[in-house]
Design a protein around this motif. Structure first.
Motif, short mmCIF file in Angstrom:
data_model
loop_
_atom_site.label_atom_id
_atom_site.label_comp_id
_atom_site.label_asym_id
_atom_site.label_seq_id
_atom_site.Cartn_x
_atom_site.Cartn_y
_atom_site.Cartn_z
N ASP A 136 0.83 -1.21 0.00
CA ASP A 136 0.00 0.00 0.00
C ASP A 136 0.86 1.26 0.00
OD1 ASP A 136 -2.36 -1.40 -0.11
OD2 ASP A 136 -2.78 -1.25 2.03
N TYR A 137 1.94 1.25 0.77
CA TYR A 137 2.84 2.41 0.80
C TYR A 137 3.40 2.68 -0.60
CZ TYR A 137 6.83 5.39 1.57
OH TYR A 137 7.73 6.42 1.48
N PHE A 138 3.90 1.63 -1.24
CA PHE A 138 4.50 1.76 -2.57
C PHE A 138 3.47 2.26 -3.58
CE2 PHE A 138 7.15 -0.53 -6.00
CZ PHE A 138 8.04 0.53 -6.11
N LEU A 139 2.26 1.73 -3.50
CA LEU A 139 1.19 2.16 -4.42
C LEU A 139 0.84 3.63 -4.19
CD1 LEU A 139 -0.85 1.43 -6.61
CD2 LEU A 139 -2.39 0.66 -4.79
N ILE A 140 0.72 4.04 -2.95
CA ILE A 140 0.41 5.44 -2.64
C ILE A 140 1.49 6.37 -3.19
CG2 ILE A 140 0.27 7.12 -0.73
CD1 ILE A 140 -1.18 4.84 0.87
N GLN A 141 2.75 5.98 -3.01
CA GLN A 141 3.86 6.80 -3.53
C GLN A 141 3.79 6.90 -5.05
OE1 GLN A 141 4.27 7.94 -0.38
NE2 GLN A 141 6.22 8.50 -1.23
N LYS A 142 3.50 5.79 -5.72
CA LYS A 142 3.40 5.78 -7.18
C LYS A 142 2.27 6.71 -7.64
CE LYS A 142 5.18 1.15 -8.05
NZ LYS A 142 5.56 0.64 -9.36
N ILE A 143 1.12 6.59 -7.00
CA ILE A 143 -0.04 7.40 -7.40
C ILE A 143 0.22 8.87 -7.11
CG2 ILE A 143 -2.50 7.84 -6.98
CD1 ILE A 143 -1.91 5.26 -8.62
N ASP A 144 0.83 9.18 -5.97
CA ASP A 144 1.15 10.58 -5.65
C ASP A 144 2.12 11.17 -6.68
OD1 ASP A 144 -0.50 10.51 -3.46
OD2 ASP A 144 1.11 10.41 -1.97
N TYR A 145 3.12 10.37 -7.06
CA TYR A 145 4.07 10.85 -8.06
C TYR A 145 3.37 11.05 -9.41
CZ TYR A 145 8.21 11.16 -11.01
OH TYR A 145 9.16 11.59 -11.91
N ALA A 146 2.49 10.12 -9.76
CA ALA A 146 1.72 10.25 -11.01
C ALA A 146 0.86 11.50 -10.98
CB ALA A 146 0.86 9.00 -11.23
N CYS A 147 0.27 11.81 -9.83
CA CYS A 147 -0.55 13.03 -9.69
C CYS A 147 0.30 14.27 -9.95
CB CYS A 147 -1.17 13.10 -8.30
SG CYS A 147 -2.51 11.94 -8.03
N GLN A 148 1.50 14.30 -9.41
CA GLN A 148 2.39 15.44 -9.63
C GLN A 148 2.73 15.58 -11.12
OE1 GLN A 148 3.13 17.76 -7.36
NE2 GLN A 148 1.74 16.55 -6.10
N MET A 149 2.99 14.45 -11.75
CA MET A 149 3.30 14.47 -13.18
C MET A 149 2.10 14.94 -14.00
SD MET A 149 6.45 13.44 -13.60
CE MET A 149 6.54 12.83 -15.25
N LEU A 150 0.91 14.49 -13.64
CA LEU A 150 -0.30 14.90 -14.36
C LEU A 150 -0.56 16.39 -14.20
CD1 LEU A 150 -2.55 11.84 -13.46
CD2 LEU A 150 -1.82 12.47 -15.78
N LYS A 151 -0.28 16.92 -13.02
CA LYS A 151 -0.51 18.35 -12.75
C LYS A 151 0.55 19.23 -13.40
CE LYS A 151 -1.56 17.72 -8.12
NZ LYS A 151 -1.63 18.18 -6.73
N ASN A 152 1.80 18.80 -13.35
CA ASN A 152 2.91 19.69 -13.69
C ASN A 152 3.56 19.46 -15.04
OD1 ASN A 152 2.63 20.89 -11.12
ND2 ASN A 152 3.85 19.26 -10.21
N THR A 153 3.13 18.44 -15.77
CA THR A 153 3.71 18.18 -17.09
C THR A 153 2.62 17.94 -18.11
OG1 THR A 153 3.85 15.76 -16.98
CG2 THR A 153 5.66 17.00 -15.96
N ASN A 154 3.02 17.90 -19.35
CA ASN A 154 2.10 17.52 -20.42
C ASN A 154 2.47 16.15 -20.97
OD1 ASN A 154 0.50 19.86 -20.40
ND2 ASN A 154 2.09 20.98 -21.51
N ASN A 155 3.21 15.38 -20.20
CA ASN A 155 3.60 14.03 -20.62
C ASN A 155 2.37 13.19 -20.91
OD1 ASN A 155 6.08 15.02 -19.91
ND2 ASN A 155 6.55 13.43 -18.40
N LYS A 156 2.52 12.28 -21.86
CA LYS A 156 1.43 11.35 -22.18
C LYS A 156 1.17 10.46 -20.98
CE LYS A 156 2.54 11.04 -27.06
NZ LYS A 156 3.02 10.15 -28.14
N ILE A 157 -0.06 10.05 -20.83
CA ILE A 157 -0.44 9.18 -19.72
C ILE A 157 0.32 7.86 -19.80
CG2 ILE A 157 -2.36 7.86 -18.72
CD1 ILE A 157 -4.08 10.40 -19.30
N THR A 158 0.57 7.37 -21.00
CA THR A 158 1.37 6.15 -21.19
C THR A 158 2.77 6.33 -20.61
OG1 THR A 158 0.17 5.70 -23.23
CG2 THR A 158 2.21 4.50 -22.90
N ASP A 159 3.38 7.49 -20.84
CA ASP A 159 4.72 7.76 -20.31
C ASP A 159 4.70 7.85 -18.79
OD1 ASP A 159 5.68 7.81 -22.90
OD2 ASP A 159 5.55 10.01 -23.08
N ILE A 160 3.67 8.49 -18.26
CA ILE A 160 3.55 8.59 -16.79
C ILE A 160 3.35 7.20 -16.20
CG2 ILE A 160 2.13 9.49 -14.90
CD1 ILE A 160 1.65 11.99 -16.70
N ALA A 161 2.53 6.39 -16.85
CA ALA A 161 2.32 5.00 -16.39
C ALA A 161 3.65 4.27 -16.33
CB ALA A 161 1.33 4.28 -17.30
#
Length: 195
Positions: A136-161
């Motif tokens: 759960d910790y690892f998953l939360i960190q991954k999702i939080d990092y993905a949220c930052q990427m979604l907010k602060n970049t225009n990277n494709k969702i595939t790249d963020i994944a």
């Protein structure tokens, strides 16, 4: 643990020279004590306004010292597993390793082998210390990092994944939606509107 030489005159008057607590200074085998009292004690220090009062802080110090010298604390120490400084260090190293490797798939077996701790002990200590499982910790960190990427970049969702360890963007989207109740695309869109 209290130094024998107490500087605060109010505490010195109450406890004398701290001889009652001298035995805490004699050992180098320190451990962390977790109990409901300790948790509630530190939560009470977060109350604004009251916690700024010197009298309040002095009373809280006395409360903690009385607890640590009480039979209740002894029972809490005996009833809870002692976590050594070494084990806390290992847990911290594992946490740092996970935070720095969000793009990887990391198993409990891998962590156990690389950090020289049994899987069952690792699972127990991590959950007891952090309140959640390693997964759960690892998953939360991954999702939080993905949220930052979604907010602060225009990277494709595939790249963020890919950056958070998912080769399949639809699997990432499903996990993301399960945690955030929005798809990554919806999350990005709402954050662009808000900001």
């Amino acid at each position: 643990m209290v130094k024998k030489d107490i500087k605060d005159p109010f505490l010195k008057q109450f406890f004398g020279e701290g001889k009652l607590f001298g035995s805490f200074n004699q050992s180098e085998d320190y451990f962390f004590l977790k109990s409901d009292f300790i948790k509630n004690f530190f939560d009470s220090l977060l109350i604004p306004d009251i916690s700024d009062s010197l009298l309040f802080l002095r009373l809280k110090a006395i409360e903690l010292l009385l607890y640590l010298s009480s039979e209740r604390a002894t029972k809490d120490i005996i009833s809870k597993q002692k976590i050594s400084i070494e084990k806390i260090g290992i847990l911290r190293d594992i946490q740092i390793y996970l935070d720095n490797n969000l793009d990887r798939k990391i198993s409990l077996t891998f962590l156990s082998n690389n950090f020289h701790i049994s899987e069952s002990k690792l699972e127990y200590l991590f959950k007891d210390t952090y309140g959640i499982t390693i997964h759960d910790y690892f998953l939360i960190q991954k999702i939080d990092y993905a949220c930052q990427m979604l907010k602060n970049t225009n990277n494709k969702i595939t790249d963020i994944a890919n950056e958070v360890g998912y080769e399949n963007a639809s699997k990432f989207s499903a996990v993301f939606k399960n945690r955030k109740l929005l798809t990554p695309r919806e999350y990005r869109y709402l954050n662009k509107i808000i900001n």
